[in-house]
Write an enzyme that holds these catalytic residues in place. Structure first.
Site, PDB file in Angstrom:
ATOM      1  N   ASP A 183       0.855  -1.175   0.000  1.00 12.92           N
ATOM      2  CA  ASP A 183       0.000   0.000   0.000  1.00 12.92           C
ATOM      3  C   ASP A 183       0.901   1.237   0.000  1.00 12.92           C
ATOM      4  O   ASP A 183       1.830   1.346   0.816  1.00 12.92           O
ATOM      5  CB  ASP A 183      -0.906   0.006   1.237  1.00 12.92           C
ATOM      6  N   ASN A 191      -2.239  13.122  -4.370  1.00 15.25           N
ATOM      7  CA  ASN A 191      -3.401  13.571  -5.146  1.00 15.25           C
ATOM      8  C   ASN A 191      -3.845  14.975  -4.752  1.00 15.25           C
ATOM      9  O   ASN A 191      -4.158  15.808  -5.607  1.00 15.25           O
ATOM     10  CB  ASN A 191      -4.564  12.600  -4.962  1.00 15.25           C
ATOM     11  N   HIS A 196      -4.759  14.328  -9.610  1.00 17.95           N
ATOM     12  CA  HIS A 196      -4.904  12.893  -9.853  1.00 17.95           C
ATOM     13  C   HIS A 196      -4.000  12.388 -10.973  1.00 17.95           C
ATOM     14  O   HIS A 196      -3.624  11.210 -10.978  1.00 17.95           O
ATOM     15  CB  HIS A 196      -6.368  12.565 -10.144  1.00 17.95           C
ATOM     16  N   ASP A 200      -1.727   9.162 -10.660  1.00 17.27           N
ATOM     17  CA  ASP A 200      -1.699   8.067 -11.628  1.00 17.27           C
ATOM     18  C   ASP A 200      -0.268   7.752 -12.055  1.00 17.27           C
ATOM     19  O   ASP A 200       0.095   6.585 -12.250  1.00 17.27           O
ATOM     20  CB  ASP A 200      -2.535   8.430 -12.857  1.00 17.27           C
ATOM     21  N   GLU A 226      -4.617   2.503  -4.188  1.00 21.06           N
ATOM     22  CA  GLU A 226      -3.164   2.424  -4.095  1.00 21.06           C
ATOM     23  C   GLU A 226      -2.694   1.095  -3.495  1.00 21.06           C
ATOM     24  O   GLU A 226      -1.580   0.992  -2.981  1.00 21.06           O
ATOM     25  CB  GLU A 226      -2.612   3.591  -3.270  1.00 21.06           C
TER      26      GLU A 226
END
Length: 315
Positions: A183, A191, A196, A200, A226
């Site tokens: 994670d 973000n 975003h 990404d 994530e």
């Protein structure tokens, strides 16, 4: 005429040399690549070797006749569609129905007109091409259904297909399996601070590192958000930790530049494993790895934690 970029492969089957020659003359030119068989047994061997688009077969032959040949092609080569044309001197409608019921796609009476044979072959070619297009689209749809669109890693559905077979094999043969949950740490801040698109980019970078460190015999996947998963087989605890530590370090050392800012992002890892004759299901292993991941987060993040020693069951 269609999407065949190479000469169309055609298998012509007849025990009569004269009939074979008539078919050959009808299909002259660069458009077709014709192979000939003298009987049904030879035809099956050539079919397996060449997988022709079209088969033209006589009805009456020694050993395996045209009717039985159609049945066996349909039964034994289900993953390879070919257009089957039966040739016969019998014009009786019941005869035609019997041939079509055996798996033939078309029926042509002898003596045939060369132009009509070519026309029926072309119809077969168009049908075969449609089958190929449908199969290609189905493969693409299946791949899309099993692939995470952002990272191109397998998704949870792909994992659910792959994992049960591996867990079952591990139970039968006694080799260890490790489930690694990863994670990304404080990912929401990326973000929030950079948008975003930046998030990404980070996710795709981690996916690339994960995939680069995954053997072909293992699998890595994006579970969502994530969170990622890696399954490692045929490895002991020491080697598993070494692999995961390499992933952790490579990601920690990766620099991301967004606008005027250069940042690093880290990941935490929780690992659960087993090596027993009765394996747990995937969900049970994921839950155990998730508990270890929770410990990694609580102990400072950017670290690896194994599940508690009593649950390691000998690995």
């Amino acid at each position: 005429m269609d999407a065949f970029s190479q000469p169309v492969k055609i298998l012509a089957v007849d025990d009569s040399a004269v009939s074979r020659k008539l078919v050959e003359h009808s299909l002259l030119g660069d458009r077709y690549s014709v192979v000939f068989a003298k009987d049904g047994r030879e035809a099956l061997e050539l079919f397996a070797e060449h997988r022709p688009a079209v088969v033209i077969t006589d009805w009456d032959m020694p050993d395996i006749g045209g009717l039985e040949l159609c049945k066996r092609i349909r039964r034994e080569f289900q993953g390879s569609y070919s257009h089957l044309i039966l040739l016969s001197g019998n014009t009786d409608k019941e005869h035609v129905v019997e041939g079509l019921a055996a798996g033939a796609d078309d029926y042509l009476t002898k003596p045939f007109h060369a132009g009509e044979l070519v026309a029926r072959v072309e119809v077969g070619c168009r049908i075969v091409e449609l089958h190929r297009q449908i199969q290609a689209k189905n493969r693409l749809l299946e791949e899309m259904a099993l692939t995470d669109s952002l990272t191109s890693l397998p998704n949870r559905r792909a994992l659910d297909v792959w994992a049960p077979r591996q867990l079952s094999a591990a139970g039968r043969h006694g080799f260890p399996v490790w489930v690694v949950l990863a994670d990304l740490d404080l990912f929401k801040k990326v973000n929030d601070a950079f948008g975003h698109d930046a998030g990404d980019t980070v996710l795709k970078s981690f996916a690339q590192i994960l995939a680069a460190n995954t053997r072909q015999s293992d699998i890595c996947a994006r579970l969502g958000g994530e969170e990622f998963l890696l399954m490692i087989t045929h490895a002991d605890k020491k080697n598993t930790k070494m692999v995961v530590e390499r992933i952790r370090q490579q990601f920690e050392n990766k620099k991301f530049t967004f606008g005027n800012s250069t940042i690093t992002v880290t990941a935490s890892f929780g690992i659960a494993g087993f090596c027993v004759t009765k394996p747990p299901d995937l969900n049970a292993l994921v839950c155990r790895a998730d508990a270890a991941l929770y410990a990694a987060k609580n102990n400072g993040r950017n670290r690896i934690e194994f599940e508690l020693a009593p649950r390691e069951t000998g690995v």
